[in-house]
Design an enzyme around this catalytic site. Structure first.
Site, PDB file in Angstrom:
ATOM      1  CE  LYS A  87      -3.964  -2.222   2.237  1.00  0.00           C
ATOM      2  NZ  LYS A  87      -5.028  -2.061   3.241  1.00  0.00           N
ATOM      3  CE1 TYR A 118      -9.411  -2.980  -0.001  1.00  0.00           C
ATOM      4  CE2 TYR A 118      -8.539  -1.064  -1.135  1.00  0.00           C
ATOM      5  CZ  TYR A 118      -8.350  -2.191  -0.348  1.00  0.00           C
ATOM      6  OH  TYR A 118      -7.095  -2.518   0.090  1.00  0.00           O
ATOM      7  CG  PHE A 143     -13.515   1.611   6.661  1.00  0.00           C
ATOM      8  CD1 PHE A 143     -13.009   1.044   5.497  1.00  0.00           C
ATOM      9  CD2 PHE A 143     -14.204   0.790   7.550  1.00  0.00           C
ATOM     10  CE1 PHE A 143     -13.177  -0.298   5.217  1.00  0.00           C
ATOM     11  CE2 PHE A 143     -14.373  -0.567   7.279  1.00  0.00           C
ATOM     12  CZ  PHE A 143     -13.864  -1.110   6.108  1.00  0.00           C
ATOM     13  NE  ARG A 170      -7.123 -13.551   5.676  1.00  0.00           N
ATOM     14  CZ  ARG A 170      -7.499 -12.307   5.404  1.00  0.00           C
ATOM     15  NH1 ARG A 170      -7.176 -11.744   4.261  1.00  0.00           N
ATOM     16  NH2 ARG A 170      -8.206 -11.610   6.271  1.00  0.00           N
ATOM     17  CB  THR A 187      -7.336  -5.900   9.527  1.00  0.00           C
ATOM     18  OG1 THR A 187      -7.726  -7.054   8.783  1.00  0.00           O
ATOM     19  CG2 THR A 187      -7.644  -4.641   8.734  1.00  0.00           C
ATOM     20  NE  ARG A 245      -2.486  -5.892   7.201  1.00  0.00           N
ATOM     21  CZ  ARG A 245      -3.504  -6.605   6.743  1.00  0.00           C
ATOM     22  NH1 ARG A 245      -3.937  -7.646   7.441  1.00  0.00           N
ATOM     23  NH2 ARG A 245      -4.080  -6.301   5.600  1.00  0.00           N
ATOM     24  CG  ASN A 264      -3.718  -2.418   6.709  1.00  0.00           C
ATOM     25  OD1 ASN A 264      -3.599  -2.034   5.543  1.00  0.00           O
ATOM     26  ND2 ASN A 264      -4.658  -3.275   7.074  1.00  0.00           N
ATOM     27  CG  HIS A 301      -5.609  -6.293  -0.142  1.00  0.00           C
ATOM     28  ND1 HIS A 301      -6.788  -6.420   0.556  1.00  0.00           N
ATOM     29  CD2 HIS A 301      -5.711  -7.131  -1.225  1.00  0.00           C
ATOM     30  CE1 HIS A 301      -7.578  -7.279  -0.095  1.00  0.00           C
ATOM     31  NE2 HIS A 301      -6.952  -7.709  -1.174  1.00  0.00           N
ATOM     32  CD  GLU A 339      -8.885  -9.459  -3.726  1.00  0.00           C
ATOM     33  OE1 GLU A 339      -7.732  -9.789  -3.356  1.00  0.00           O
ATOM     34  OE2 GLU A 339      -9.766  -9.094  -2.928  1.00  0.00           O
TER      35      GLU A 339
HETATM   36  P1  CMP Z   1      -7.590  -4.555   3.380  1.00  0.00           P
HETATM   37  O1  CMP Z   1      -7.162  -5.964   3.607  1.00  0.00           O
HETATM   38  O2  CMP Z   1      -6.907  -3.811   2.291  1.00  0.00           O
HETATM   39  O3  CMP Z   1      -9.161  -4.517   3.138  1.00  0.00           O
HETATM   40  C1  CMP Z   1      -9.964  -3.389   3.457  1.00  0.00           C
HETATM   41  C2  CMP Z   1      -9.203  -2.333   4.173  1.00  0.00           C
HETATM   42  O4  CMP Z   1      -9.952  -1.329   4.809  1.00  0.00           O
HETATM   43  C3  CMP Z   1      -8.410  -2.957   5.293  1.00  0.00           C
HETATM   44  O5  CMP Z   1      -7.346  -3.728   4.746  1.00  0.00           O
HETATM   45  C4  CMP Z   1      -8.002  -1.741   6.108  1.00  0.00           C
HETATM   46  O6  CMP Z   1      -6.747  -1.218   5.741  1.00  0.00           O
HETATM   47  C5  CMP Z   1      -9.059  -0.708   5.725  1.00  0.00           C
HETATM   48  N1  CMP Z   1      -9.782  -0.188   6.885  1.00  0.00           N
HETATM   49  C6  CMP Z   1      -9.799   1.095   7.262  1.00  0.00           C
HETATM   50  N2  CMP Z   1     -10.549   1.248   8.372  1.00  0.00           N
HETATM   51  C7  CMP Z   1     -11.006   0.024   8.702  1.00  0.00           C
HETATM   52  C8  CMP Z   1     -11.841  -0.473   9.759  1.00  0.00           C
HETATM   53  N3  CMP Z   1     -12.354   0.336  10.686  1.00  0.00           N
HETATM   54  N4  CMP Z   1     -12.094  -1.796   9.775  1.00  0.00           N
HETATM   55  C9  CMP Z   1     -11.588  -2.631   8.818  1.00  0.00           C
HETATM   56  N5  CMP Z   1     -10.804  -2.202   7.800  1.00  0.00           N
HETATM   57  C10 CMP Z   1     -10.516  -0.891   7.748  1.00  0.00           C
END
Ligand code: CMP
Length: 140
Positions: free
Chosen positions: A11, A51, A59, A87, A93, A104, A114, A117, A128
């Site tokens: 990212k 997304y 968010f 993962r 996350t 992370r 973070n 992805h 994807e």
């Molecule tokens: P990712 O795996 O890229 O998939 C969705 C992304 O939303 C997640 O990682 C986070 O980086 C982002 N995100 C931002 N805020 C939140 C939240 N409150 N809960 C979950 N994901 C969030």
């Protein structure tokens, strides 16, 4: 065990801090091979579509703004049980909940910034990967 492919994004917070090599080393040290990789600037339309499942979440707008705030590296990772393995390498996350040694835990700045992805299932990995790569971009 099955050899699988999964989709990964480094990212904007990772590219901004020159962490792509350190993060790729985590994948390779854990036995995943980077079989395709491209550095791109995601457009707003691409981020919104990628997304789309989160469109109704509070968010969503911030997430799209963040993912288009700088270059990202889109990747295909391959290895045994690659979806689950990735993962585990990424960690939770929210970096506050991520285990020691995960990407992370070591590199993420926040739940939004973070660093990585990774696909959450083999089914989504296929979707994807196809969103960002043509079959001919991935050597067999
Ligand atoms: P990712 O795996 O890229 O998939 C969705 C992304 O939303 C997640 O990682 C986070 O980086 C982002 N995100 C931002 N805020 C939140 C939240 N409150 N809960 C979950 N994901 C969030």
């Amino acid at each position: 065990m099955a050899i699988e492919r999964t989709f990964s994004i480094l990212k904007p917070d990772a590219t901004r801090r020159n962490l792509t090599g350190k993060i790729n080393a985590k994948f390779e040290d854990a036995g995943l091979s980077i079989v395709a990789q491209r550095r791109i600037q995601m457009t707003t339309a691409q981020a919104e579509s990628f997304y789309g499942v989160h469109r109704e979440r509070g968010f969503f707008r911030d997430l799209v703004t963040f993912m288009t705030s700088g270059p990202v590296v889109v990747q295909v990772l391959e290895g045994e049980n690659a979806v689950l393995a990735n993962r585990e390498i990424m960690g939770a996350t929210n970096p506050a909940n991520a285990a020691a040694g995960t990407i992370r835990k070591e590199f993420a700045e926040s739940i939004e910034a973070n660093s990585v992805h990774g696909s959450d299932s083999a089914e989504n990995a296929a979707i994807e990967i196809a969103y960002f790569f043509a079959g001919c971009d991935i050597p067999g």
